[in-house]
Design an enzyme around this catalytic site. Structure first.
Site, PDB file in Angstrom:
ATOM      1  CG  HIS A  56     -58.756  49.227  78.418  1.00 44.21           C
ATOM      2  ND1 HIS A  56     -58.086  49.564  77.282  1.00 44.21           N
ATOM      3  CD2 HIS A  56     -59.398  50.351  78.818  1.00 44.21           C
ATOM      4  CE1 HIS A  56     -58.305  50.827  76.984  1.00 44.21           C
ATOM      5  NE2 HIS A  56     -59.094  51.326  77.893  1.00 44.21           N
ATOM      6  CG  PHE A 233     -70.600  59.157  71.196  1.00 46.84           C
ATOM      7  CD1 PHE A 233     -71.634  58.302  70.839  1.00 46.84           C
ATOM      8  CD2 PHE A 233     -69.307  58.797  70.885  1.00 46.84           C
ATOM      9  CE1 PHE A 233     -71.376  57.093  70.190  1.00 46.84           C
ATOM     10  CE2 PHE A 233     -69.032  57.595  70.250  1.00 46.84           C
ATOM     11  CZ  PHE A 233     -70.061  56.746  69.901  1.00 46.84           C
ATOM     12  CG  ASP A 235     -67.869  65.512  73.459  1.00 45.09           C
ATOM     13  OD1 ASP A 235     -68.012  66.152  72.398  1.00 45.09           O
ATOM     14  OD2 ASP A 235     -66.802  64.931  73.759  1.00 45.09           O
ATOM     15  CG  ASP A 307     -67.872  60.857  68.853  1.00 43.19           C
ATOM     16  OD1 ASP A 307     -67.020  60.517  69.700  1.00 43.19           O
ATOM     17  OD2 ASP A 307     -68.690  61.767  69.062  1.00 43.19           O
ATOM     18  CE1 TYR A 308     -65.359  55.722  70.872  1.00 51.66           C
ATOM     19  CE2 TYR A 308     -65.707  54.188  69.068  1.00 51.66           C
ATOM     20  CZ  TYR A 308     -65.912  54.549  70.383  1.00 51.66           C
ATOM     21  OH  TYR A 308     -66.672  53.750  71.205  1.00 51.66           O
TER      22      TYR A 308
END
Length: 334
Positions: A56, A233, A235, A307-308
């Site tokens: 990153h 989130f 998905d 979520d992660y």
């Protein structure tokens, strides 16, 4: 949030779960998952190591926030049909392949964080950026060009050509930033109508907020005083883990469709139920973790951290999850 008449994600998840016909939430499965997660909590929740090592930008880089914005603008629809060749970049698949492609573009001098560039990006330019390791191409290629053109033009027109302007306007409020995103960038406006009620799911908008918080370590452009207001989130992979642990179950009719790779249209009742029940299940799971950790010197994980954890758990134990089909929807919202 000021989206009149639209239930926001936490309330939407509860409403959908209460009125669902094809998906059920199970207390016993939530308990089982809660116990599994507690094994990964000492002072705070440890996220499973997926083994991926993407480069990153440094969080102090002047374009770091714009990099996160572009990555999450393109963060949708990476699945492939059962047995089909996957799009991969440098050996990575899914979202990690996207990160690898963007990191490679920056290394090659492509100005991918600049809306002056990507608001006018051509097919050939994007195809070159997203070139994979094999013949498989990134799904929904045309939609990704449209998204880049849309968000780039809006940043140039309204926000001085940088997402940082949105962050300044949000003034350290996750909820305010979410409002700015869904009000001003249509491709993030992940809403549906369920049982006559408008519901918001906001997967990409919320993950953008949470990714900024996570990327910057809750400081600088990632400092939000109300990050706990963000839900999970919704998905297609996290529900797979919830089903694996028995926290969710699908009707025989729905499970048969998933096993046969039947596409669920975006906004269809079954698709909305899977996503909405996932949101509510994680809110219930968060409460269970909070109750278990009461009186202990440990941080209660918020919904984005849960979520992660679940998403990375699925990556780490992908072989174990193979028997659980995930739903397949073609769309830009997740």
């Amino acid at each position: 949030m000021v989206r009149e008449g639209v239930l926001q994600p936490a309330a939407a998840g509860e409403f959908i779960a209460r009125n669902a016909h094809h998906v059920k939430i199970h207390e016993t499965g939530l308990d089982k998952l809660c116990e599994e997660m507690l094994k990964s909590i000492t002072d705070k929740l440890e996220i499973p190591d997926t083994g991926a090592d993407i480069i990153h930008p440094n969080k102090d880089h002047e374009k770091a926030a714009d990099w996160v914005f572009v990555a999450d603008a393109l963060n949708f629809c990476f699945w492939s049909y059962s047995g089909a060749q996957k799009w991969t970049v440098d050996g990575h698949s899914g979202y990690y392949a996207l990160e690898a492609a963007l990191a490679r573009a920056i290394k090659n001098g492509v100005d991918i964080t600049n809306p002056e560039f990507y608001s006018k990006i051509t097919e050939d330019q994007l195809r070159n950026i997203m070139k994979g390791d094999n013949e498989a191409t990134i799904p929904l290629f045309d939609e990704r060009i449209s998204v880049l053109h849309e968000v780039g033009a809006i940043l140039l027109e309204k926000y001085n050509g940088t997402f940082v302007t949105c962050l300044k306007e949000a003034n350290k409020s996750a909820v305010k930033l979410l409002e700015i995103i869904v009000d001003n960038f249509p491709c993030f406006r992940d809403e549906a109508v369920f049982e006559g009620q408008k519901v918001a799911l906001y997967k990409r908008a919320q993950i953008l907020v949470a990714d900024l918080w996570n990327f910057f370590g809750g400081t600088g452009w990632g400092e939000f005083t109300d990050i706990d207001k963000i839900t999970m989130f919704a998905d297609y992979r996290v529900p797979q883990v919830l089903v694996y642990f028995g926290a969710l179950s699908y009707s025989d009719e729905l499970m048969d469709k998933l096993r046969k790779d039947v596409l669920l249209p975006s906004g269809s009742p079954e698709e909305v139920e899977i996503r909405g029940c996932s949101i509510h299940a994680v809110e219930l799971l968060k409460k269970k973790l909070e109750d278990k950790l009461k009186g202990q010197d440990a941080e209660v994980p918020n919904s984005s951290l849960i979520d992660y954890y679940l998403w990375c758990y699925r990556r780490k134990y992908a072989d174990d999850m193979e028997s659980i089909p995930f739903h397949k929807t073609l769309g830009i919202y997740y």
